[in-house]
Design an enzyme around this catalytic site. Structure first.
Site, PDB file in Angstrom:
ATOM      1  N   LYS A   1       6.239   1.921  12.122  1.00  0.00           N
ATOM      2  CA  LYS A   1       6.053   2.077  13.576  1.00  0.00           C
ATOM      3  C   LYS A   1       6.378   1.262  14.565  1.00  0.00           C
ATOM      4  O   LYS A   1       7.152   1.576  15.365  1.00  0.00           O
ATOM      5  CB  LYS A   1       4.736   2.891  13.896  1.00  0.00           C
TER       6      LYS A   1
ATOM      7  N   ASP B   1      -0.705  -0.817  17.954  1.00  0.00           N
ATOM      8  CA  ASP B   1      -0.562   0.295  16.763  1.00  0.00           C
ATOM      9  C   ASP B   1      -0.301   1.585  17.509  1.00  0.00           C
ATOM     10  O   ASP B   1       0.680   2.120  17.420  1.00  0.00           O
ATOM     11  CB  ASP B   1      -1.707   0.122  15.785  1.00  0.00           C
TER      12      ASP B   1
ATOM     13  N   LYS C   1       3.225   3.965  18.224  1.00  0.00           N
ATOM     14  CA  LYS C   1       3.119   5.526  17.790  1.00  0.00           C
ATOM     15  C   LYS C   1       3.416   6.336  19.071  1.00  0.00           C
ATOM     16  O   LYS C   1       4.156   7.493  19.083  1.00  0.00           O
ATOM     17  CB  LYS C   1       1.826   5.867  16.998  1.00  0.00           C
TER      18      LYS C   1
ATOM     19  N   GLU D   1      -6.461  -5.368   8.753  1.00  0.00           N
ATOM     20  CA  GLU D   1      -5.963  -6.280   8.284  1.00  0.00           C
ATOM     21  C   GLU D   1      -6.765  -7.642   8.418  1.00  0.00           C
ATOM     22  O   GLU D   1      -7.526  -7.759   9.255  1.00  0.00           O
ATOM     23  CB  GLU D   1      -4.601  -6.627   9.177  1.00  0.00           C
TER      24      GLU D   1
ATOM     25  N   GLU E   1       8.121  10.644   9.961  1.00  0.00           N
ATOM     26  CA  GLU E   1       6.899  11.488   9.909  1.00  0.00           C
ATOM     27  C   GLU E   1       5.816  10.379   9.898  1.00  0.00           C
ATOM     28  O   GLU E   1       4.879  10.388  10.487  1.00  0.00           O
ATOM     29  CB  GLU E   1       6.818  12.433   9.089  1.00  0.00           C
TER      30      GLU E   1
ATOM     31  N   THR F   1       0.771  -1.324  -0.117  1.00  0.00           N
ATOM     32  CA  THR F   1      -0.031   0.034   0.106  1.00  0.00           C
ATOM     33  C   THR F   1       0.894   1.239   0.017  1.00  0.00           C
ATOM     34  O   THR F   1       0.515   2.159  -0.761  1.00  0.00           O
ATOM     35  CB  THR F   1      -0.783  -0.046   1.236  1.00  0.00           C
TER      36      THR F   1
ATOM     37  N   LYS G   1       9.321  -9.023  -1.105  1.00  0.00           N
ATOM     38  CA  LYS G   1       9.551 -10.539  -0.508  1.00  0.00           C
ATOM     39  C   LYS G   1       9.213 -11.542  -1.562  1.00  0.00           C
ATOM     40  O   LYS G   1       9.857 -12.530  -1.798  1.00  0.00           O
ATOM     41  CB  LYS G   1       8.682 -10.564   0.804  1.00  0.00           C
TER      42      LYS G   1
HETATM   43  N1  LIG Z   1      -1.044   1.297   4.849  1.00  0.00           N
HETATM   44  C1  LIG Z   1      -1.087   2.395   5.799  1.00  0.00           C
HETATM   45  O1  LIG Z   1      -1.914   3.075   5.720  1.00  0.00           O
HETATM   46  C2  LIG Z   1       0.118   2.574   6.822  1.00  0.00           C
HETATM   47  C3  LIG Z   1       0.201   3.918   7.361  1.00  0.00           C
HETATM   48  C4  LIG Z   1       1.266   4.336   8.129  1.00  0.00           C
HETATM   49  C5  LIG Z   1       2.213   3.535   8.255  1.00  0.00           C
HETATM   50  N2  LIG Z   1       2.351   2.243   7.529  1.00  0.00           N
HETATM   51  C6  LIG Z   1       3.449   1.252   7.818  1.00  0.00           C
HETATM   52  O2  LIG Z   1       4.120   1.129   6.580  1.00  0.00           O
HETATM   53  C7  LIG Z   1       4.640  -0.151   6.398  1.00  0.00           C
HETATM   54  C8  LIG Z   1       4.053  -0.743   5.243  1.00  0.00           C
HETATM   55  O3  LIG Z   1       2.588  -0.814   5.211  1.00  0.00           O
HETATM   56  P1  LIG Z   1       1.726  -1.354   4.199  1.00  0.00           P
HETATM   57  O4  LIG Z   1       0.599  -1.225   4.394  1.00  0.00           O
HETATM   58  O5  LIG Z   1       2.328  -0.932   2.739  1.00  0.00           O
HETATM   59  O6  LIG Z   1       2.221  -2.844   4.063  1.00  0.00           O
HETATM   60  P2  LIG Z   1       1.576  -4.015   2.777  1.00  0.00           P
HETATM   61  O7  LIG Z   1       0.823  -3.340   1.876  1.00  0.00           O
HETATM   62  O8  LIG Z   1       1.531  -5.266   3.450  1.00  0.00           O
HETATM   63  O9  LIG Z   1       3.199  -3.930   1.956  1.00  0.00           O
HETATM   64  C9  LIG Z   1       4.415  -4.460   2.640  1.00  0.00           C
HETATM   65  C10 LIG Z   1       5.302  -4.665   1.789  1.00  0.00           C
HETATM   66  O10 LIG Z   1       6.547  -5.224   2.575  1.00  0.00           O
HETATM   67  C11 LIG Z   1       7.248  -6.122   1.416  1.00  0.00           C
HETATM   68  N3  LIG Z   1       8.173  -6.846   2.520  1.00  0.00           N
HETATM   69  C12 LIG Z   1       7.261  -7.882   3.368  1.00  0.00           C
HETATM   70  N4  LIG Z   1       8.565  -8.490   4.023  1.00  0.00           N
HETATM   71  C13 LIG Z   1       9.594  -8.283   3.296  1.00  0.00           C
HETATM   72  C14 LIG Z   1      10.998  -8.595   3.337  1.00  0.00           C
HETATM   73  N5  LIG Z   1      11.162  -9.322   4.277  1.00  0.00           N
HETATM   74  N6  LIG Z   1      11.832  -8.193   2.417  1.00  0.00           N
HETATM   75  C15 LIG Z   1      11.354  -7.172   1.393  1.00  0.00           C
HETATM   76  N7  LIG Z   1      10.082  -6.791   1.403  1.00  0.00           N
HETATM   77  C16 LIG Z   1       9.297  -7.247   2.434  1.00  0.00           C
HETATM   78  C17 LIG Z   1       6.035  -6.787   0.909  1.00  0.00           C
HETATM   79  O11 LIG Z   1       6.406  -7.647  -0.169  1.00  0.00           O
HETATM   80  P3  LIG Z   1       5.446  -8.195  -1.087  1.00  0.00           P
HETATM   81  O12 LIG Z   1       4.733  -7.343  -1.928  1.00  0.00           O
HETATM   82  O13 LIG Z   1       6.334  -9.225  -2.019  1.00  0.00           O
HETATM   83  O14 LIG Z   1       4.953  -9.339  -0.317  1.00  0.00           O
HETATM   84  C18 LIG Z   1       5.287  -5.722   0.571  1.00  0.00           C
HETATM   85  O15 LIG Z   1       5.546  -5.199  -0.808  1.00  0.00           O
HETATM   86  C19 LIG Z   1       4.271  -0.876   7.784  1.00  0.00           C
HETATM   87  O16 LIG Z   1       5.190  -0.691   8.751  1.00  0.00           O
HETATM   88  C20 LIG Z   1       3.158   0.100   8.206  1.00  0.00           C
HETATM   89  O17 LIG Z   1       2.874  -0.272   9.918  1.00  0.00           O
HETATM   90  C21 LIG Z   1       1.311   1.847   6.822  1.00  0.00           C
END
Ligand SMILES: NC(=O)c1ccc[n+]([C@@H]2O[C@H](COP(=O)([O-])OP(=O)(O)OC[C@H]3O[C@@H](n4cnc5c(N)ncnc54)[C@H](OP(=O)(O)O)[C@@H]3O)[C@@H](O)[C@H]2O)c1
Length: 335
Positions: free
Chosen positions: A105, A201, A205, A190, A129, A14, A46
């Site tokens: 976070k 979570d 923060k 999730e 941020e 995302t 990954k």
């Molecule tokens: N989503 C939000 O609104 C939001 C807001 C603020 C902060 N965050 C933080 O931002 C981070 C990402 O969130 P997200 O929602 O984008 O998660 P997500 O959609 O689940 O994406 C996670 C990404 O990380 C990759 N990944 C996982 N394990 C890995 C590894 N061992 N080596 C390399 N890549 C790896 C995954 O690869 P694959 O695609 O190949 O599986 C995927 O592309 C998290 O820490 C979350 O807490 C998210």
């Protein structure tokens, strides 16, 4: 620093996609304002197979070593889930002289202090941020614009999923499990919603805010962390009849040199600044000793609000590179 800045993205879910497409949709924005062109040269994931249809799939790799070994990569933006391998990847990036920006976070609450110390040693900057309250610029507001004030207290809604569930339980009169299911169907929660509904979570923060504001986190074992799973629609309805709402509130306060923190459901009345924060919105109430109370509110998550926070960090790092003196915000962030 050279005119073209090469960056690597760690994670392409995302948030990673939000960053990539924000840069793609506004290719000239950073070069116009700060004078650097940005090029994404590597995207570490990954599962290679999930990204086969991506238009620029030659950038995708599972091999983080290629980032470390590439001296042309100046800045690493990390949006992976969980502490590892994110912490190892970012430590290695810093040691290789690369600036880092993270949205993670959980990792930063655990390892932020170590990363900040490491970044000082290697003379690079860290942007974080996006770790707290998504698109709301709370970290840089506190870091840059609260130099004179002492912050006495923070009261906040830091998790959009639990706020959405509580809002739906009140407005639609739904039981908890149906409101949770709705949140999952809409992509707000999730498949495993534990981190959101049990308050982890928000806790992470809040610990990051503690580190930023007071230079230390409260003792984790002393923090009362309660989720929202035991709240019933009947309780919410009863309070609603009295013009009160249950909100999942994270608070942090310095009293007599002791830092206290909690994350728990709190009943608030209509005069409270968090009363009208509904759905997936987040808000942070900052109490400064000179200014009084300020409330920042906005989107606490989502691809583009989170990318926005990371790209603003990117701009601050580039500005500090350009001006030779380090940015006051990031200097403050390096505790
Ligand atoms: N989503 C939000 O609104 C939001 C807001 C603020 C902060 N965050 C933080 O931002 C981070 C990402 O969130 P997200 O929602 O984008 O998660 P997500 O959609 O689940 O994406 C996670 C990404 O990380 C990759 N990944 C996982 N394990 C890995 C590894 N061992 N080596 C390399 N890549 C790896 C995954 O690869 P694959 O695609 O190949 O599986 C995927 O592309 C998290 O820490 C979350 O807490 C998210």
């Amino acid at each position: 620093m050279k005119k073209k800045i090469k960056i690597a993205l760690l994670g392409f879910g995302t948030v990673g996609k939000g960053i990539y497409y924000s840069l793609k949709n506004h290719p000239k924005r950073i070069s116009k304002t700060i004078g650097f062109e940005i090029e994404v040269v590597s995207i570490v994931v990954k599962h290679l197979e999930k990204h086969q249809d991506f238009e620029d799939n030659k950038l995708i790799t599972t091999d983080f070593e290629t980032v470390i070994q590439n001296p042309e990569i100046d800045i690493v933006l990390e949006a992976i889930v969980g502490k590892e391998p994110a912490f190892s990847y970012l430590s290695q990036s810093i040691k290789a002289g690369k600036h880092i920006i993270t949205a993670n976070k959980e990792m930063f609450a655990h390892h932020g202090e170590e990363l900040l110390e490491l970044s000082q040693k290697h003379d690079v900057n860290i942007g974080f941020e996006a770790t707290t309250a998504g698109g709301i610029p709370v970290i840089n507001t506190i870091g840059k614009l609260f130099q004179f004030n002492e912050i006495k207290k923070i009261t906040a809604i830091l998790n959009g999923t639990s706020n959405y569930i509580l809002t739906q339980m009140r407005v639609q009169k739904l039981p908890f499990n149906i409101a949770l299911k709705q949140a999952q169907e809409l992509g707000y929660a999730e498949a495993d919603p534990t981190n959101d509904i049990e308050g982890y979570d928000s806790f992470y923060k809040l610990m990051i805010l503690g580190q930023l504001i007071y230079g230390k986190q409260p003792d984790w074992s002393s923090v009362n962390r309660e989720g929202i799973v035991n709240i019933t629609a009947k309780e919410i309805e009863d309070y609603n009849l009295e013009d009160k709402r249950i909100k999942h509130i994270a608070s942090l306060e310095l009293q007599d040199n002791t830092l206290t923190a909690s994350v728990k459901p709190v009943v608030i009345s209509s005069e409270h600044p968090l009363y009208s924060i509904e759905g997936v919105e987040n808000a942070v109430v900052i109490e400064g000793d000179v200014v009084g109370q300020i409330t920042l509110s906005g989107p606490g998550a989502g691809a583009f609000p989170t990318a926005s926070a990371m790209l603003e960090d990117l701009c601050l790092i580039l500005q500090s590179e350009r001006s030779t003196t380090s940015s006051p915000i990031l200097a403050k962030a390096i505790l």
